[in-house]
Design an enzyme around this catalytic site. Structure first.
Site, PDB file in Angstrom:
ATOM      1  N   GLY A   1       2.323 -11.286  -6.639  1.00 47.51           N
ATOM      2  CA  GLY A   1       3.247 -12.421  -6.498  1.00 47.51           C
ATOM      3  C   GLY A   1       2.599 -13.720  -6.945  1.00 47.51           C
TER       4      GLY A   1
ATOM      5  CB  CYS B   1      -7.119   6.005  -8.815  1.00 47.08           C
ATOM      6  SG  CYS B   1      -5.626   5.775  -9.709  1.00 47.08           S
TER       7      CYS B   1
ATOM      8  CE  LYS C   1      -1.693  -2.751 -13.416  1.00 47.75           C
ATOM      9  NZ  LYS C   1      -0.327  -2.510 -12.943  1.00 47.75           N
TER      10      LYS C   1
ATOM     11  CB  ALA D   1      -0.907  -0.010   1.225  1.00 49.58           C
TER      12      ALA D   1
END
Lengths: 305, 268
Positions: A217, A130, A165, A70
């Site tokens: 990940g 966002c 995105k 974050a």
């Protein structure tokens, strides 16, 4: 030698490997490791109109096979990007994709207008994950109408290739993808991080100051791979696939699922050579399997039986 | 220059009290490493770890092409690392970050203040200073920990012939008290001096404040979580005084601009 070139709509890449936003700074930190010209593309850290200080520390935590972050979009702002970061990047023979972020549509437009026509900028990646100031912090990318508004506004402001995105934190990602394409996105990049958190049982505190963080990940790879496949099935637009890609085999899986190119994110932190090793590994895979080009394997996944 | 390489473990000594010294063949890094710089290490283990962890260089031998680190096995990463045998390989990225630069004034005394596992980079500094011709007696190492078993590198410092002052909170070795108590006395002894410190943050804050009040230059090596260590993830930022910013400070990367900062600039 297999043909490694791919296209994300009007954005042409010499190979299908791009670095993911927020995991590669503005490129200069990698000077010792390899020539950035080897990359198919480089996505910058998110750039906002004004400098952002980001979230309080702690900002990251390792979790099982993944990490939470974050950061809060800490970046030097558009003016500093143009004056100090872009001139460095411009010298490399790779597609520079500038990730832009804002919490108001006007700011997205301002970013797109200023970046349009800047030498060296190959494309914009619009970070619609966002929070939207005008909607009480609801993320643009979780709502098809808001997605359409922001992508449409950026489309009117620039002729640059535009990649939307997408956040995976939605019920039906293909619906959001379709809205973005209908509003003028040339390509889609997915997935951004999955929201999560971590708590320290010993101290009884959150391990992240912001509490909510984004998970990345290898632990998210199966989730991301499905999202890419679903969107590839539903939407006629090229995909930049990402989410937990650690090696060339992972990258090939995303291509088979329907991505036209892949982005390497968290793997950069773990292995600074990851992106170039993945380029070499994809080439080797193509040679060994008798494929003449990357194009041949895009979306080529077959049923299990 | 920074390198990413896989090195073979040449020696891995159990020093007792959960402390280990690992020596790795890593010629490129050994050639370039300076005191205070660190490595990002990763080994292959069942089910993890995923991310690298930072370790300060304990010493580097460019001729032999070797690097050593000293660490305490107390978390999952370091406990797993302590089981690696000689001949196993370990992945290293480095050297990273900035380094300690000794006070160049000829009469200066150098006060190296180590807390617990903060000792390794200061051992590297002391060793390089002695090798570069600084009089061992101009170097005073103040090595402290909560108790005797947590002191690191005591015998190594002693072997350099430098002045060694140990402190423990419980009095089980050396002076009962903190490194700051000893540092105050060393500063009071007079003459030009500079401090170089590495250890837990509360210790660095105490040492830094003491030096700032006494007008002694003090460089502190900060310990933070470093997900990448390469300057890109922005997960290791610290606050540095900067009057040009509306908030009065900047957020800077401890892995890239640091890990060593001027104590007078750090906002704790």
């Amino acid at each position: 030698m297999p043909d490694l070139t791919v296209s994300l709509g009007p954005l042409h890449l010499k190979n299908p490997v791009v670095t993911a936003s927020g995991t590669f700074g503005f490129g200069s930190e990698w000077a010792d490791f390899y020539d950035l010209s080897r990359l198919g593309g480089l996505t910058t850290k998110a750039v906002t109109v004004l400098p952002r200080r980001g979230n309080p520390m702690p900002r990251t935590a390792e979790t099982a096979s993944g990490m939470l972050n974050a950061i809060g979009l800490q970046n030097p702002g558009l003016d500093a990007f143009l004056a100090e970061k872009l001139p460095y990047l411009r010298r490399f023979d790779t597609a520079i994709i500038v990730n832009i972020a804002a919490d108001r549509i006007e700011d997205f437009v301002a970013l797109a207008e200023r970046l349009d026509g800047q030498p060296g900028v190959a494309a914009l990646e619009v970070n619609i994950s966002c929070p939207n100031q005008a909607c009480g912090g609801l993320e643009f990318g979780v709502d098809p109408a808001l997605t359409s508004q922001v992508i449409g506004a950026v489309r009117s402001a620039t002729a640059l290739p535009m990649v939307a995105k997408l956040t995976p934190n939605v019920t039906r990602i293909a619906d959001i993808a379709q809205s973005a394409v209908d509003a003028g996105a040339d390509a889609l990049s997915l997935v951004n991080t999955y929201v999560g958190t971590a708590i320290d049982a010993r101290t009884r505190r959150f391990r992240i100051a912001n509490r909510q963080a984004g998970l990345s990940g290898p632990c998210i790879k199966p989730l991301a791979l499905l999202a890419v496949w679903r969107v590839a099935q539903a939407v006629k637009a090229p995909i930049l696939g990402m989410g937990g890609i650690m090696n060339a085999t992972d990258a090939v899986e995303f291509l088979l699922a329907g991505a036209s190119a892949v982005a390497i994110g968290t793997a950069n932190f773990i292995n600074p050579m990851a992106a170039v090793e993945i380029i070499d590994g994809i080439e080797q895979y193509l040679s060994q399997t008798g494929a003449a080009s990357v194009q041949e394997i895009i979306g080529a996944v077959q049923p299990a039986i | 220059m920074r390198h990413s390489l896989t090195g073979s473990i040449l020696a891995h000594r159990d020093l007792g009290d959960a402390q280990f010294e690992m020596t790795v063949l890593a010629p490129d890094i050994a050639r370039d490493a300076r005191p205070g710089q660190f490595l990002q290490a990763l080994y292959v283990g069942a089910g993890g770890p995923l991310m690298r962890r930072p370790f300060s260089v304990f010493h580097a031998d460019p001729e032999a092409g070797t690097l050593a680190i000293v660490y305490v096995a107390r978390g999952a990463f370091t406990i797993g690392m302590s089981a690696l045998r000689v001949g196993c390989s370990i992945s290293l990225v480095g050297p990273l970050g900035n380094c300690f630069v000794p006070d160049a004034r000829p009469a200066a005394r150098h006060l190296l203040v180590a807390g617990g596992v903060g000792a390794p980079p200061l051992y590297f500094l002391a060793r390089e200073m002695v090798a570069a011709g600084h009089a061992p007696k101009s170097i005073c190492v103040i090595n402290g920990a909560r108790s005797r078993d947590l002191l690191v590198a005591g015998a190594d410092f002693a072997a350099l012939g430098v002045t060694l002052r140990e402190t423990t909170d419980d009095g089980s070795a050396g002076r009962r008290g903190t490194v700051a108590d000893e540092l105050r006395d060393q500063i009071a002894a007079g003459g030009p001096c500079s401090a170089y410190a590495c250890g837990p943050t509360p210790m660095l804050r105490a040492v830094g404040s003491l030096c700032v009040e006494a007008g002694v230059a003090c460089r502190v090596s900060l310990e933070t979580v470093m997900p990448c260590g390469l300057g890109v993830c922005m997960g290791c930022v610290i606050k540095l005084r900067n009057e040009a910013e509306p908030e009065g400070h900047s957020l800077v990367r401890s892995c890239h601009e640091g890990p060593i900062f001027d104590a007078s600039e750090v906002i704790w």
